[in-house]
Write a protein that holds these residues in place. Structure first.
Motif, PDB file in Angstrom:
ATOM      1  N   VAL A  52       5.767   6.724 -43.866  1.00 24.41           N
ATOM      2  CA  VAL A  52       5.536   5.506 -43.087  1.00 24.41           C
ATOM      3  C   VAL A  52       4.163   4.935 -43.393  1.00 24.41           C
ATOM      4  CG1 VAL A  52       5.356   4.577 -40.747  1.00 24.41           C
ATOM      5  CG2 VAL A  52       6.957   6.421 -41.234  1.00 24.41           C
ATOM      6  N   LEU A  53       4.113   3.637 -43.555  1.00 24.40           N
ATOM      7  CA  LEU A  53       2.860   2.906 -43.725  1.00 24.40           C
ATOM      8  C   LEU A  53       2.941   1.745 -42.741  1.00 24.40           C
ATOM      9  CD1 LEU A  53       1.161   2.044 -46.998  1.00 24.40           C
ATOM     10  CD2 LEU A  53       1.454   0.279 -45.269  1.00 24.40           C
ATOM     11  N   MET A  54       2.063   1.725 -41.751  1.00 19.09           N
ATOM     12  CA  MET A  54       2.107   0.696 -40.714  1.00 19.09           C
ATOM     13  C   MET A  54       1.036  -0.355 -40.986  1.00 19.09           C
ATOM     14  SD  MET A  54       4.458   1.860 -38.567  1.00 19.09           S
ATOM     15  CE  MET A  54       4.180   1.330 -36.895  1.00 19.09           C
ATOM     16  N   ALA A  70       1.702  -4.103 -49.344  1.00 15.49           N
ATOM     17  CA  ALA A  70       1.609  -3.946 -50.802  1.00 15.49           C
ATOM     18  C   ALA A  70       0.183  -3.592 -51.205  1.00 15.49           C
ATOM     19  CB  ALA A  70       2.064  -5.221 -51.500  1.00 15.49           C
ATOM     20  N   GLY A  71      -0.794  -4.228 -50.577  1.00 16.93           N
ATOM     21  CA  GLY A  71      -2.193  -3.904 -50.856  1.00 16.93           C
ATOM     22  C   GLY A  71      -2.543  -2.488 -50.450  1.00 16.93           C
ATOM     23  N   MET A  72      -2.006  -2.040 -49.321  1.00 15.42           N
ATOM     24  CA  MET A  72      -2.253  -0.677 -48.852  1.00 15.42           C
ATOM     25  C   MET A  72      -1.620   0.329 -49.818  1.00 15.42           C
ATOM     26  SD  MET A  72      -1.607  -1.428 -44.813  1.00 15.42           S
ATOM     27  CE  MET A  72      -1.937   0.164 -44.100  1.00 15.42           C
ATOM     28  N   LEU A  73      -0.417   0.030 -50.302  1.00 15.38           N
ATOM     29  CA  LEU A  73       0.248   0.916 -51.268  1.00 15.38           C
ATOM     30  C   LEU A  73      -0.535   1.008 -52.567  1.00 15.38           C
ATOM     31  CD1 LEU A  73       4.020   0.049 -50.869  1.00 15.38           C
ATOM     32  CD2 LEU A  73       2.903   2.211 -50.321  1.00 15.38           C
ATOM     33  N   ALA A  74      -1.090  -0.134 -53.002  1.00 16.12           N
ATOM     34  CA  ALA A  74      -1.835  -0.176 -54.264  1.00 16.12           C
ATOM     35  C   ALA A  74      -3.066   0.722 -54.216  1.00 16.12           C
ATOM     36  CB  ALA A  74      -2.231  -1.610 -54.582  1.00 16.12           C
ATOM     37  N   THR A  76      -3.181   3.543 -52.297  1.00 15.40           N
ATOM     38  CA  THR A  76      -2.750   4.860 -51.823  1.00 15.40           C
ATOM     39  C   THR A  76      -2.464   5.761 -53.028  1.00 15.40           C
ATOM     40  OG1 THR A  76      -1.781   3.883 -49.857  1.00 15.40           O
ATOM     41  CG2 THR A  76      -1.047   6.082 -50.433  1.00 15.40           C
ATOM     42  N   SER A  77      -2.964   6.970 -52.988  1.00 18.84           N
ATOM     43  CA  SER A  77      -2.723   7.937 -54.058  1.00 18.84           C
ATOM     44  C   SER A  77      -1.233   8.163 -54.260  1.00 18.84           C
ATOM     45  CB  SER A  77      -3.402   9.260 -53.708  1.00 18.84           C
ATOM     46  OG  SER A  77      -3.096  10.234 -54.669  1.00 18.84           O
ATOM     47  N   GLY A  78      -0.786   8.152 -55.496  1.00 11.42           N
ATOM     48  CA  GLY A  78       0.608   8.416 -55.806  1.00 11.42           C
ATOM     49  C   GLY A  78       1.444   7.167 -55.990  1.00 11.42           C
ATOM     50  N   TRP A  79       0.872   5.996 -55.729  1.00  9.82           N
ATOM     51  CA  TRP A  79       1.642   4.741 -55.893  1.00  9.82           C
ATOM     52  C   TRP A  79       1.161   4.001 -57.087  1.00  9.82           C
ATOM     53  CZ3 TRP A  79       6.011   3.832 -53.483  1.00  9.82           C
ATOM     54  CH2 TRP A  79       6.279   4.563 -52.318  1.00  9.82           C
TER      55      TRP A  79
END
Length: 79
Positions: A52-54, A70-74, A76-79
């Motif tokens: 989960v990413l809120m 999308a910015g948070m995923l970019a 985040t380690s592993g994405w």
């Protein structure tokens, strides 16, 4: 991770407190639910092994939530 594997992220821009459809992320569609910002959402997603990413509640609309996620995923380690 195998060379051919891909990581997939699904971003659902829906809020539990939606003005148009209260509770939309947990509404059942073919006995499955959608997902969003509510204490019940992370528990539900994690119950089937999801991550989960809120996004912040300050996001004004779905477009802003998707952009923020999308910015948070970019970053985040592993994405």
């Amino acid at each position: 991770m195998p060379r051919n594997s891909k990581t997939i992220a699904i971003i659902v821009a829906a809020r539990y407190a939606s003005r148009c459809f209260l509770g939309k992320p947990l509404a059942r569609i073919n006995d499955l639910t959608m997902i969003n910002r509510d204490a019940r959402i992370p528990e539900h997603v994690q119950s089937f092994g999801g991550d989960v990413l809120m996004t912040p509640a300050t996001c004004k609309n779905g477009t802003e939530r998707v952009l923020r996620a999308a910015g948070m995923l970019a970053t985040t380690s592993g994405w």
